[in-house]
Write a protein that holds these residues in place. Sequence first.
Motif, mmCIF file in Angstrom:
data_model
loop_
_atom_site.group_PDB
_atom_site.id
_atom_site.type_symbol
_atom_site.label_atom_id
_atom_site.label_comp_id
_atom_site.label_asym_id
_atom_site.label_seq_id
_atom_site.Cartn_x
_atom_site.Cartn_y
_atom_site.Cartn_z
ATOM 1 N N VAL A 263 0.822 -1.350 0.288
ATOM 2 C CA VAL A 263 0.529 -0.427 -0.055
ATOM 3 C C VAL A 263 0.627 1.167 0.039
ATOM 4 C CG1 VAL A 263 -1.955 1.621 1.394
ATOM 5 C CG2 VAL A 263 -1.994 -1.571 1.677
ATOM 6 N N VAL A 264 0.461 2.231 -0.686
ATOM 7 C CA VAL A 264 1.203 3.165 -1.144
ATOM 8 C C VAL A 264 0.114 4.798 -1.075
ATOM 9 C CG1 VAL A 264 3.350 2.281 -1.456
ATOM 10 C CG2 VAL A 264 1.427 3.579 -3.151
ATOM 11 N N ILE A 265 0.839 6.074 -0.170
ATOM 12 C CA ILE A 265 0.158 7.126 -0.871
ATOM 13 C C ILE A 265 1.044 8.282 -2.416
ATOM 14 C CG2 ILE A 265 -0.352 9.005 0.105
ATOM 15 C CD1 ILE A 265 -1.831 7.641 1.149
ATOM 16 N N TRP A 266 -0.179 8.451 -2.815
ATOM 17 C CA TRP A 266 0.658 9.504 -3.905
ATOM 18 C C TRP A 266 -0.036 10.845 -3.475
ATOM 19 C CZ3 TRP A 266 4.381 9.237 -7.021
ATOM 20 C CH2 TRP A 266 4.618 8.092 -7.682
ATOM 21 N N ARG A 267 0.701 12.061 -3.329
ATOM 22 C CA ARG A 267 -0.121 12.674 -3.183
ATOM 23 C C ARG A 267 0.352 13.662 -4.427
ATOM 24 N NH1 ARG A 267 4.872 13.500 -0.693
ATOM 25 N NH2 ARG A 267 5.422 16.037 -0.808
ATOM 26 N N TYR A 268 -0.848 15.106 -5.259
ATOM 27 C CA TYR A 268 -0.763 15.742 -6.054
ATOM 28 C C TYR A 268 -0.967 16.947 -5.213
ATOM 29 C CZ TYR A 268 -2.058 19.346 -9.795
ATOM 30 O OH TYR A 268 -1.904 20.129 -10.253
ATOM 31 N N GLU A 269 -0.096 17.646 -6.045
ATOM 32 C CA GLU A 269 0.077 19.069 -5.325
ATOM 33 C C GLU A 269 0.072 20.205 -5.875
ATOM 34 O OE1 GLU A 269 3.674 19.649 -2.983
ATOM 35 O OE2 GLU A 269 4.214 17.872 -1.452
ATOM 36 N N PHE A 270 -0.552 20.926 -5.827
ATOM 37 C CA PHE A 270 -1.298 22.035 -6.539
ATOM 38 C C PHE A 270 -0.608 23.013 -6.975
ATOM 39 C CE2 PHE A 270 -4.604 24.798 -7.718
ATOM 40 C CZ PHE A 270 -5.363 24.692 -8.816
ATOM 41 N N ALA A 271 -0.097 23.636 -6.056
ATOM 42 C CA ALA A 271 0.955 24.910 -6.033
ATOM 43 C C ALA A 271 2.255 24.307 -7.251
ATOM 44 C CB ALA A 271 0.879 25.034 -5.111
ATOM 45 N N ALA A 272 2.242 23.191 -7.332
ATOM 46 C CA ALA A 272 3.396 22.429 -7.952
ATOM 47 C C ALA A 272 2.972 21.565 -9.196
ATOM 48 C CB ALA A 272 4.760 21.593 -7.070
ATOM 49 N N ASN A 273 2.180 21.718 -9.100
ATOM 50 C CA ASN A 273 1.738 20.606 -10.633
ATOM 51 C C ASN A 273 1.363 18.772 -10.737
ATOM 52 O OD1 ASN A 273 -0.181 20.033 -12.338
ATOM 53 N ND2 ASN A 273 0.752 21.307 -14.011
ATOM 54 N N LYS A 274 2.302 18.399 -9.046
ATOM 55 C CA LYS A 274 3.075 17.727 -9.864
ATOM 56 C C LYS A 274 2.661 16.639 -8.713
ATOM 57 C CE LYS A 274 7.900 16.653 -9.870
ATOM 58 N NZ LYS A 274 9.429 17.313 -9.516
ATOM 59 N N TRP A 275 2.923 14.887 -9.124
ATOM 60 C CA TRP A 275 2.643 14.155 -7.665
ATOM 61 C C TRP A 275 4.150 13.827 -7.363
ATOM 62 C CZ3 TRP A 275 -1.812 12.190 -7.117
ATOM 63 C CH2 TRP A 275 -2.978 12.699 -7.966
ATOM 64 N N PHE A 276 3.267 13.569 -5.971
ATOM 65 C CA PHE A 276 4.573 13.279 -5.095
ATOM 66 C C PHE A 276 5.002 11.844 -4.180
ATOM 67 C CE2 PHE A 276 5.183 17.776 -4.862
ATOM 68 C CZ PHE A 276 6.599 17.991 -5.790
ATOM 69 N N LYS A 277 5.346 10.365 -4.039
ATOM 70 C CA LYS A 277 5.337 9.920 -3.442
ATOM 71 C C LYS A 277 5.027 9.873 -1.696
ATOM 72 C CE LYS A 277 5.474 4.221 -3.695
ATOM 73 N NZ LYS A 277 6.192 3.858 -4.579
#
Length: 396
Positions: free
Chosen positions: A157-171
Amino acid sequence: MSKGKEMEGEDEIEDLCRNDSKHGSKKRLVARVGGSSSGEPQDADYSVVASLSDELALILARVPRSEYWKFTFVNKRFFSLLKSGELYKIRKEIGVKECSVFMLASGETSWWAFDRQFRSCKKLPILPSDVCFQTGDKESVCAGTHLIVSGKEFEGVVIWRYEFAANKWFKGPNMINPRCLFASATCGTCAFVAGGIGMETNWKVLNSAEKYNPETKSWEPLPGMHRKRKLCSGFCMDNKFYVIGGTNEEGKGLTCAEVFDEKKNDWDLIPNMLKDSPVSTSQSPPLVAVVNNELYSLEASSNELKVYLKGSNSWKNLGPVPVKADVARGWGVAFKSLGDELLVIGASSNSYAGHGMTICTCFPKPQADELHWRSLDKGCTNQMSHFILNCSVMGA
Protein backbone atom coordinates in the motif's frame (compact mmCIF):
# COMPACT_ATOMS: atom_id res chain seq x y z
CA MET A 1 -6.02 52.31 -15.99
CA SER A 2 -8.84 54.84 -15.57
CA LYS A 3 -8.96 57.02 -12.49
CA GLY A 4 -12.17 55.34 -11.35
CA LYS A 5 -10.67 51.88 -11.49
CA GLU A 6 -7.51 53.15 -9.85
CA MET A 7 -9.54 54.46 -6.93
CA GLU A 8 -11.46 51.20 -6.70
CA GLY A 9 -8.14 49.35 -6.51
CA GLU A 10 -6.89 51.68 -3.77
CA ASP A 11 -10.12 51.18 -1.80
CA GLU A 12 -9.81 47.42 -2.11
CA ILE A 13 -6.20 47.51 -0.90
CA GLU A 14 -7.22 49.67 2.05
CA ASP A 15 -10.07 47.29 2.93
CA LEU A 16 -7.77 44.30 2.61
CA CYS A 17 -5.04 45.82 4.76
CA ARG A 18 -7.61 46.92 7.33
CA ASN A 19 -9.04 43.39 7.49
CA ASP A 20 -5.56 41.89 7.77
CA SER A 21 -4.57 44.27 10.54
CA LYS A 22 -7.55 43.10 12.60
CA HIS A 23 -5.93 39.70 12.73
CA GLY A 24 -2.41 41.06 13.08
CA SER A 25 -1.41 39.40 9.85
CA LYS A 26 -0.35 42.23 7.53
CA LYS A 27 3.28 42.17 8.65
CA ARG A 28 3.42 38.42 8.12
CA LEU A 29 1.90 38.78 4.66
CA VAL A 30 4.29 41.56 3.67
CA ALA A 31 7.22 39.47 4.86
CA ARG A 32 5.89 36.49 2.93
CA VAL A 33 5.64 38.27 -0.42
CA GLY A 34 9.01 39.91 0.24
CA GLY A 35 10.41 43.39 0.64
CA SER A 36 8.68 46.56 1.80
CA SER A 37 5.25 47.85 0.90
CA SER A 38 6.66 50.98 -0.73
CA GLY A 39 5.55 49.93 -4.19
CA GLU A 40 9.09 50.08 -5.59
CA PRO A 41 9.90 47.59 -8.38
CA GLN A 42 10.85 44.18 -7.01
CA ASP A 43 11.80 42.32 -10.17
CA ALA A 44 12.73 43.54 -13.62
CA ASP A 45 11.31 41.04 -16.07
CA TYR A 46 9.40 41.14 -19.32
CA SER A 47 6.04 41.40 -17.59
CA VAL A 48 3.29 43.88 -18.29
CA VAL A 49 3.20 44.39 -14.51
CA ALA A 50 6.95 44.81 -14.10
CA SER A 51 6.85 44.56 -10.31
CA LEU A 52 4.55 42.64 -8.05
CA SER A 53 4.07 44.89 -5.03
CA ASP A 54 3.04 43.50 -1.67
CA GLU A 55 -0.41 45.08 -1.92
CA LEU A 56 -0.91 43.69 -5.43
CA ALA A 57 0.08 40.22 -4.23
CA LEU A 58 -2.64 40.47 -1.59
CA ILE A 59 -5.16 41.49 -4.23
CA LEU A 60 -4.15 38.71 -6.63
CA ALA A 61 -4.55 36.20 -3.83
CA ARG A 62 -8.28 36.89 -4.13
CA VAL A 63 -8.37 36.08 -7.85
CA PRO A 64 -10.04 32.72 -8.67
CA ARG A 65 -7.46 29.93 -8.87
CA SER A 66 -8.73 28.97 -12.32
CA GLU A 67 -7.35 32.32 -13.59
CA TYR A 68 -3.85 31.97 -12.14
CA TRP A 69 -2.36 30.43 -15.26
CA LYS A 70 -2.88 33.75 -17.09
CA PHE A 71 -0.72 35.68 -14.61
CA THR A 72 2.17 33.19 -14.70
CA PHE A 73 2.93 34.28 -18.27
CA VAL A 74 3.30 37.97 -17.42
CA ASN A 75 5.05 38.08 -14.06
CA LYS A 76 7.90 35.93 -12.80
CA ARG A 77 7.38 36.83 -9.16
CA PHE A 78 3.75 35.79 -9.23
CA PHE A 79 4.79 32.47 -10.77
CA SER A 80 7.37 32.03 -8.00
CA LEU A 81 4.77 32.71 -5.30
CA LEU A 82 2.38 30.29 -6.97
CA LYS A 83 4.85 27.46 -7.50
CA SER A 84 6.25 27.68 -3.97
CA GLY A 85 2.79 27.49 -2.44
CA GLU A 86 3.23 30.86 -0.70
CA LEU A 87 0.24 32.34 -2.54
CA TYR A 88 -2.02 29.70 -1.01
CA LYS A 89 -0.69 30.54 2.44
CA ILE A 90 -1.62 34.16 1.78
CA ARG A 91 -5.12 33.04 0.71
CA LYS A 92 -5.45 31.08 3.94
CA GLU A 93 -4.32 34.08 5.99
CA ILE A 94 -6.94 36.40 4.48
CA GLY A 95 -9.70 33.79 4.54
CA VAL A 96 -10.10 33.21 0.79
CA LYS A 97 -11.35 29.74 -0.15
CA GLU A 98 -12.39 28.29 -3.50
CA CYS A 99 -13.71 24.82 -4.30
CA SER A 100 -12.18 22.54 -6.93
CA VAL A 101 -13.42 19.06 -7.79
CA PHE A 102 -10.89 16.31 -8.49
CA MET A 103 -12.28 13.29 -10.27
CA LEU A 104 -11.19 9.98 -11.78
CA ALA A 105 -13.83 8.30 -13.94
CA SER A 106 -13.85 4.70 -15.14
CA GLY A 107 -11.70 4.24 -18.23
CA GLU A 108 -9.66 7.40 -17.62
CA THR A 109 -5.89 7.21 -17.19
CA SER A 110 -5.60 10.68 -15.68
CA TRP A 111 -7.28 12.63 -12.93
CA TRP A 112 -9.17 15.79 -13.86
CA ALA A 113 -9.66 19.01 -11.88
CA PHE A 114 -12.79 21.11 -12.36
CA ASP A 115 -13.87 24.49 -11.10
CA ARG A 116 -17.00 24.72 -8.96
CA GLN A 117 -19.30 25.26 -11.94
CA PHE A 118 -17.58 22.60 -14.10
CA ARG A 119 -17.01 25.28 -16.74
CA SER A 120 -13.24 24.88 -16.82
CA CYS A 121 -11.19 21.74 -16.45
CA LYS A 122 -7.58 20.72 -16.17
CA LYS A 123 -6.01 17.35 -16.84
CA LEU A 124 -3.55 16.47 -14.11
CA PRO A 125 -0.14 14.99 -14.93
CA ILE A 126 -0.06 11.22 -15.24
CA LEU A 127 0.32 9.64 -11.80
CA PRO A 128 3.70 7.83 -12.02
CA SER A 129 2.67 4.60 -10.27
CA ASP A 130 2.91 0.97 -11.35
CA VAL A 131 0.17 -0.89 -13.22
CA CYS A 132 -1.09 -2.51 -10.02
CA PHE A 133 -1.91 0.91 -8.56
CA GLN A 134 -3.32 2.22 -11.82
CA THR A 135 -5.81 -0.61 -12.27
CA GLY A 136 -6.65 -1.29 -8.62
CA ASP A 137 -9.11 0.32 -6.22
CA LYS A 138 -8.09 3.67 -4.81
CA GLU A 139 -9.33 6.03 -2.11
CA SER A 140 -8.86 9.79 -2.04
CA VAL A 141 -9.19 12.79 0.27
CA CYS A 142 -8.01 16.41 0.16
CA ALA A 143 -5.95 18.24 2.78
CA GLY A 144 -5.15 21.89 2.15
CA THR A 145 -3.79 22.01 -1.41
CA HIS A 146 -2.86 18.32 -1.39
CA LEU A 147 -4.89 15.56 -3.05
CA ILE A 148 -4.11 12.31 -1.23
CA VAL A 149 -4.64 9.06 -3.16
CA SER A 150 -4.19 5.70 -1.44
CA GLY A 151 -3.86 2.40 -3.28
CA LYS A 152 -1.81 -0.77 -3.66
CA GLU A 153 1.35 -1.18 -5.72
CA PHE A 154 3.19 -4.44 -6.23
CA GLU A 155 5.31 -3.71 -3.16
CA GLY A 156 2.36 -2.83 -0.93
CA VAL A 157 0.00 0.00 0.00
CA VAL A 158 1.27 3.46 -0.93
CA ILE A 159 0.18 7.08 -0.84
CA TRP A 160 0.54 9.42 -3.79
CA ARG A 161 -0.10 13.11 -3.24
CA TYR A 162 -0.80 15.74 -5.85
CA GLU A 163 0.36 19.20 -4.82
CA PHE A 164 -1.81 21.79 -6.52
CA ALA A 165 0.78 24.57 -6.32
CA ALA A 166 3.53 22.50 -7.95
CA ASN A 167 1.12 20.69 -10.32
CA LYS A 168 3.06 17.51 -9.62
CA TRP A 169 2.63 14.08 -8.01
CA PHE A 170 4.86 12.99 -5.12
CA LYS A 171 5.08 9.60 -3.44
CA GLY A 172 4.33 9.32 0.27
CA PRO A 173 4.26 9.67 3.09
CA ASN A 174 2.58 6.37 3.90
CA MET A 175 0.08 6.11 6.73
CA ILE A 176 1.32 4.85 10.07
CA ASN A 177 -1.05 1.91 9.61
CA PRO A 178 -1.51 1.34 5.85
CA ARG A 179 -5.16 0.47 5.19
CA CYS A 180 -7.95 0.20 2.65
CA LEU A 181 -11.76 0.51 2.80
CA PHE A 182 -11.42 3.20 5.48
CA ALA A 183 -13.37 6.33 6.39
CA SER A 184 -11.87 9.70 5.51
CA ALA A 185 -12.78 13.38 5.66
CA THR A 186 -11.31 16.83 5.21
CA CYS A 187 -11.46 18.83 8.44
CA GLY A 188 -10.08 22.33 8.06
CA THR A 189 -6.81 21.98 6.18
CA CYS A 190 -6.09 18.45 7.45
CA ALA A 191 -7.34 15.02 6.46
CA PHE A 192 -8.57 12.36 8.91
CA VAL A 193 -8.78 8.61 8.29
CA ALA A 194 -10.13 5.85 10.53
CA GLY A 195 -10.95 2.15 10.45
CA GLY A 196 -10.61 0.01 7.36
CA ILE A 197 -8.65 -3.17 6.76
CA GLY A 198 -5.02 -3.23 7.88
CA MET A 199 -2.73 -4.14 5.01
CA GLU A 200 0.14 -4.97 7.40
CA THR A 201 -1.96 -6.68 10.08
CA ASN A 202 -3.08 -9.80 8.19
CA TRP A 203 -6.11 -8.01 6.77
CA LYS A 204 -7.65 -7.41 10.18
CA VAL A 205 -10.39 -4.82 10.64
CA LEU A 206 -9.03 -1.71 12.38
CA ASN A 207 -10.26 0.81 14.92
CA SER A 208 -7.14 2.99 14.62
CA ALA A 209 -7.21 6.54 13.24
CA GLU A 210 -4.73 9.06 11.84
CA LYS A 211 -4.48 12.70 10.80
CA TYR A 212 -2.55 14.05 7.80
CA ASN A 213 -1.01 17.50 8.13
CA PRO A 214 -0.15 19.08 4.75
CA GLU A 215 2.15 21.63 6.40
CA THR A 216 4.48 18.93 7.76
CA LYS A 217 3.56 16.33 5.11
CA SER A 218 3.21 13.73 7.84
CA TRP A 219 0.68 11.45 9.56
CA GLU A 220 -0.09 11.73 13.26
CA PRO A 221 -1.70 8.92 15.32
CA LEU A 222 -5.09 9.51 16.94
CA PRO A 223 -6.79 7.56 19.74
CA GLY A 224 -8.55 4.39 18.61
CA MET A 225 -12.31 4.24 18.01
CA HIS A 226 -14.66 2.22 20.22
CA ARG A 227 -15.56 -0.11 17.32
CA LYS A 228 -13.52 -1.79 14.62
CA ARG A 229 -15.08 -1.14 11.23
CA LYS A 230 -14.45 -1.30 7.48
CA LEU A 231 -16.44 0.01 4.48
CA CYS A 232 -17.34 3.01 6.61
CA SER A 233 -17.63 6.69 5.73
CA GLY A 234 -16.30 9.86 7.31
CA PHE A 235 -17.37 13.48 7.42
CA CYS A 236 -16.62 16.69 9.32
CA MET A 237 -19.44 18.43 11.19
CA ASP A 238 -19.32 21.04 13.96
CA ASN A 239 -15.49 20.92 13.66
CA LYS A 240 -15.46 17.24 14.62
CA PHE A 241 -14.56 14.10 12.67
CA TYR A 242 -17.36 11.54 12.37
CA VAL A 243 -17.20 7.91 11.24
CA ILE A 244 -20.45 6.22 10.30
CA GLY A 245 -21.69 2.82 9.12
CA GLY A 246 -19.59 -0.02 7.79
CA THR A 247 -19.20 -3.56 9.07
CA ASN A 248 -17.29 -5.01 12.01
CA GLU A 249 -14.72 -7.82 12.07
CA GLU A 250 -17.53 -10.40 11.89
CA GLY A 251 -19.07 -8.79 8.81
CA LYS A 252 -22.05 -7.46 10.72
CA GLY A 253 -23.47 -4.10 9.66
CA LEU A 254 -23.02 -1.27 12.16
CA THR A 255 -25.77 1.29 12.74
CA CYS A 256 -23.74 3.26 15.28
CA ALA A 257 -21.40 6.16 14.56
CA GLU A 258 -18.46 7.69 16.38
CA VAL A 259 -17.26 11.27 16.67
CA PHE A 260 -13.73 12.46 17.42
CA ASP A 261 -13.29 15.75 19.27
CA GLU A 262 -9.74 17.09 18.89
CA LYS A 263 -10.14 19.34 21.92
CA LYS A 264 -10.92 16.33 24.13
CA ASN A 265 -8.67 14.02 22.08
CA ASP A 266 -11.28 11.30 22.45
CA TRP A 267 -14.13 9.50 20.67
CA ASP A 268 -17.81 9.43 21.60
CA LEU A 269 -20.15 6.67 20.45
CA ILE A 270 -23.50 7.59 18.84
CA PRO A 271 -25.83 4.55 19.02
CA ASN A 272 -28.35 3.84 16.21
CA MET A 273 -27.41 6.79 14.00
CA LEU A 274 -28.28 4.63 10.98
CA LYS A 275 -31.21 2.81 12.59
CA ASP A 276 -33.62 3.97 9.84
CA SER A 277 -31.27 3.14 6.96
CA PRO A 278 -30.72 -0.38 5.66
CA VAL A 279 -27.18 -1.71 6.05
CA SER A 280 -25.92 -4.20 3.45
CA THR A 281 -22.47 -5.65 2.97
CA SER A 282 -22.97 -5.50 -0.81
CA GLN A 283 -23.60 -1.74 -0.78
CA SER A 284 -21.03 1.01 -0.96
CA PRO A 285 -20.05 2.83 2.23
CA PRO A 286 -22.73 5.37 3.23
CA LEU A 287 -22.96 8.29 0.79
CA VAL A 288 -22.83 11.31 3.11
CA ALA A 289 -22.00 15.01 2.83
CA VAL A 290 -22.17 18.02 5.15
CA VAL A 291 -23.37 21.48 4.12
CA ASN A 292 -23.66 24.32 6.64
CA ASN A 293 -23.07 21.82 9.46
CA GLU A 294 -26.08 19.73 8.39
CA LEU A 295 -25.58 16.09 7.45
CA TYR A 296 -27.15 14.70 4.27
CA SER A 297 -27.27 11.13 3.03
CA LEU A 298 -27.99 9.66 -0.39
CA GLU A 299 -29.80 6.36 0.16
CA ALA A 300 -28.44 4.06 -2.55
CA SER A 301 -31.29 1.52 -2.43
CA SER A 302 -34.00 4.14 -3.03
CA ASN A 303 -32.15 7.08 -4.68
CA GLU A 304 -33.59 9.32 -1.96
CA LEU A 305 -31.91 12.23 -0.20
CA LYS A 306 -32.20 12.45 3.58
CA VAL A 307 -31.16 15.00 6.19
CA TYR A 308 -30.07 14.07 9.70
CA LEU A 309 -32.01 15.64 12.57
CA LYS A 310 -29.47 16.03 15.36
CA GLY A 311 -31.99 16.64 18.13
CA SER A 312 -33.91 13.42 17.60
CA ASN A 313 -31.13 11.25 16.11
CA SER A 314 -33.39 10.54 13.12
CA TRP A 315 -33.59 11.21 9.38
CA LYS A 316 -36.02 13.22 7.24
CA ASN A 317 -36.70 12.42 3.58
CA LEU A 318 -36.09 15.28 1.11
CA GLY A 319 -37.08 13.52 -2.11
CA PRO A 320 -35.27 11.87 -5.02
CA VAL A 321 -31.86 12.75 -6.43
CA PRO A 322 -31.26 13.03 -10.21
CA VAL A 323 -28.92 10.00 -10.36
CA LYS A 324 -29.42 6.25 -10.29
CA ALA A 325 -27.39 5.37 -7.24
CA ASP A 326 -29.10 1.97 -7.09
CA VAL A 327 -27.64 0.81 -10.43
CA ALA A 328 -24.46 -0.41 -8.71
CA ARG A 329 -25.65 -0.26 -5.06
CA GLY A 330 -24.05 3.14 -4.48
CA TRP A 331 -20.73 2.40 -6.14
CA GLY A 332 -19.65 4.77 -8.92
CA VAL A 333 -21.57 7.76 -7.50
CA ALA A 334 -19.96 10.96 -6.20
CA PHE A 335 -21.91 12.68 -3.42
CA LYS A 336 -20.01 15.64 -1.97
CA SER A 337 -20.35 19.00 -0.27
CA LEU A 338 -19.36 21.87 -2.54
CA GLY A 339 -19.23 24.93 -0.33
CA ASP A 340 -22.85 25.72 0.50
CA GLU A 341 -24.16 23.25 -2.09
CA LEU A 342 -24.56 19.50 -2.45
CA LEU A 343 -22.91 17.91 -5.50
CA VAL A 344 -23.98 14.60 -7.03
CA ILE A 345 -22.39 12.94 -10.07
CA GLY A 346 -23.43 9.62 -11.56
CA ALA A 347 -25.68 7.81 -14.02
CA SER A 348 -28.59 10.00 -15.07
CA SER A 349 -32.00 9.09 -13.67
CA ASN A 350 -33.48 10.16 -17.04
CA SER A 351 -31.74 7.30 -18.81
CA TYR A 352 -33.52 3.94 -18.69
CA ALA A 353 -30.26 1.98 -18.74
CA GLY A 354 -28.56 4.39 -16.35
CA HIS A 355 -26.03 5.52 -18.96
CA GLY A 356 -24.95 9.11 -19.44
CA MET A 357 -23.27 11.20 -16.75
CA THR A 358 -25.22 13.85 -14.91
CA ILE A 359 -23.70 16.55 -12.69
CA CYS A 360 -26.13 18.37 -10.42
CA THR A 361 -26.02 20.69 -7.43
CA CYS A 362 -28.59 22.09 -5.03
CA PHE A 363 -28.75 24.43 -2.06
CA PRO A 364 -30.08 22.07 0.62
CA LYS A 365 -32.61 23.19 3.21
CA PRO A 366 -33.39 20.78 6.05
CA GLN A 367 -36.89 22.23 6.46
CA ALA A 368 -37.80 21.75 2.77
CA ASP A 369 -40.08 18.95 1.59
CA GLU A 370 -38.14 18.57 -1.65
CA LEU A 371 -35.06 20.20 -3.15
CA HIS A 372 -34.46 21.84 -6.53
CA TRP A 373 -31.50 20.29 -8.37
CA ARG A 374 -29.61 22.31 -10.96
CA SER A 375 -27.89 20.52 -13.84
CA LEU A 376 -24.40 21.81 -14.65
CA ASP A 377 -22.89 22.09 -18.09
CA LYS A 378 -20.76 19.00 -18.40
CA GLY A 379 -18.26 20.58 -20.79
CA CYS A 380 -15.22 18.33 -21.08
CA THR A 381 -16.90 15.53 -19.09
CA ASN A 382 -19.19 14.74 -22.04
CA GLN A 383 -17.10 11.78 -23.16
CA MET A 384 -16.42 10.45 -19.66
CA SER A 385 -17.99 7.38 -18.14
CA HIS A 386 -20.80 8.02 -15.66
CA PHE A 387 -19.11 5.58 -13.24
CA ILE A 388 -16.97 7.66 -10.87
CA LEU A 389 -14.06 5.80 -9.32
CA ASN A 390 -12.82 8.63 -7.08
CA CYS A 391 -13.94 12.16 -6.33
CA SER A 392 -12.64 14.70 -3.81
CA VAL A 393 -13.31 18.39 -3.22
CA MET A 394 -10.48 20.78 -2.39
CA GLY A 395 -11.25 24.07 -0.70
CA ALA A 396 -8.22 26.39 -0.76
